[in-house]
Design an enzyme around this catalytic site. Sequence first.
Site, mmCIF file in Angstrom:
data_model
loop_
_atom_site.group_PDB
_atom_site.id
_atom_site.type_symbol
_atom_site.label_atom_id
_atom_site.label_comp_id
_atom_site.label_asym_id
_atom_site.label_seq_id
_atom_site.Cartn_x
_atom_site.Cartn_y
_atom_site.Cartn_z
ATOM 1 N N THR A 1 -1.251 13.104 2.883
ATOM 2 C CA THR A 1 -0.857 12.028 1.976
ATOM 3 C C THR A 1 -1.703 12.103 0.718
ATOM 4 O OG1 THR A 1 -2.458 10.458 2.886
ATOM 5 C CG2 THR A 1 -0.282 10.550 3.940
ATOM 6 N N VAL B 1 -4.267 -5.789 -5.196
ATOM 7 C CA VAL B 1 -4.923 -6.719 -4.272
ATOM 8 C C VAL B 1 -6.231 -7.283 -4.815
ATOM 9 C CG1 VAL B 1 -3.863 -5.790 -2.174
ATOM 10 C CG2 VAL B 1 -6.025 -4.810 -3.024
ATOM 11 N N ILE C 1 -4.014 0.134 2.781
ATOM 12 C CA ILE C 1 -4.764 0.293 1.536
ATOM 13 C C ILE C 1 -6.179 0.778 1.829
ATOM 14 C CG2 ILE C 1 -5.590 -0.869 -0.557
ATOM 15 C CD1 ILE C 1 -3.599 -3.099 0.035
ATOM 16 N N ALA D 1 -3.541 9.757 -0.556
ATOM 17 C CA ALA D 1 -4.848 9.156 -0.293
ATOM 18 C C ALA D 1 -5.773 10.146 0.401
ATOM 19 C CB ALA D 1 -4.684 7.909 0.558
ATOM 20 N N SER E 1 3.807 8.677 1.991
ATOM 21 C CA SER E 1 2.668 7.897 2.477
ATOM 22 C C SER E 1 2.962 7.228 3.812
ATOM 23 C CB SER E 1 2.267 6.854 1.434
ATOM 24 O OG SER E 1 3.281 5.881 1.287
ATOM 25 N N GLY F 1 0.766 -1.235 0.000
ATOM 26 C CA GLY F 1 0.000 0.000 0.000
ATOM 27 C C GLY F 1 0.797 1.286 0.000
ATOM 28 N N TYR G 1 -15.900 12.816 5.746
ATOM 29 C CA TYR G 1 -15.265 11.498 5.624
ATOM 30 C C TYR G 1 -16.231 10.504 4.982
ATOM 31 C CZ TYR G 1 -11.784 7.953 6.807
ATOM 32 O OH TYR G 1 -10.823 6.968 6.737
ATOM 33 N N GLN H 1 1.271 -1.152 -6.906
ATOM 34 C CA GLN H 1 -0.013 -1.540 -7.476
ATOM 35 C C GLN H 1 0.065 -1.862 -8.964
ATOM 36 O OE1 GLN H 1 -3.112 1.402 -7.109
ATOM 37 N NE2 GLN H 1 -4.694 0.048 -7.911
ATOM 38 N N LYS I 1 -14.122 2.021 7.335
ATOM 39 C CA LYS I 1 -13.066 1.869 8.351
ATOM 40 C C LYS I 1 -13.598 1.188 9.617
ATOM 41 C CE LYS I 1 -9.441 3.773 6.357
ATOM 42 N NZ LYS I 1 -8.231 2.988 6.023
#
Length: 257
Positions: free
Chosen positions: A197, A69, A96, A199, A23, A17, A159, A44, A166
């Site tokens: 980051t 993945v 990830i 992400a 990151s 990830g 979020y 990836q 999560k």
Amino acid sequence: MLSQNELLKGKKGLIVGIANRHSIGAGCAAAFRVSGADLCITYQNDKARKFVEPVANEVGAEMFLPLDVTDHDQTEAVFAEIEKTWGKLDFLLHSIAFCPKDDLHGRVVDCSQKGFALAMDVSVHSLIRLANKAEPLMKDGGTILTVSYHGAERVVDHYNIMGPVKAALEATTRYLSVELGHKNIRVNALSPGPLQTRAASGIDHFDTLIDDAKARAPLHRLTTIDEVGAMAACLVTDFARSVSGNTAYIDGGHHVV
């Protein structure tokens, strides 16, 4: 800056990830390496490789392998190579998360079935798949880590659907810890505060989360990827040999206010 030590000397770890050197996975890789661990790092796809390879080189990764993945064959190939090269695995970092942009930026009540299924598969079920492959290689016990966020427990503005995703990830962590505990395999989640980051940049109004963390966290500053890495390395060492099924906060105390 982390200090060189040998707390993980001889340990073999897989990191999945890493997006780039900024990151969370990269911070963890650096901490594992300065603690003496040998690493296998994945990327990836070919587009991602140019951003991940510098990190792999900096930490002297023994293996640098492609891994999407969602690709069963690539997953099989990574673990086959680990078994061939090392014959074992001591720890795994799963860092990830993914959600289609339209679903991520919309209300939870408007999230599409397809978007939710994809977010759950990439962000949560991928941990289950990796844990399944890691289990037989952790012959003498081991540690599995994943990365969560405070939005799993509390509603965090913007979020959105990643909160429920999560939450599922943290519940999965607890169940895996019970199922694998008799093999001395510990499973924990890392929960950093907001970090700059790639992400995180996909989250709408992310600057607001950053400002809130700085203003309300007891330490009044943001967490760094080095600090997350230090916690990750600690959880892999024998110092944390009784810690499993836990969510470790590295957020300057932001989750308590």
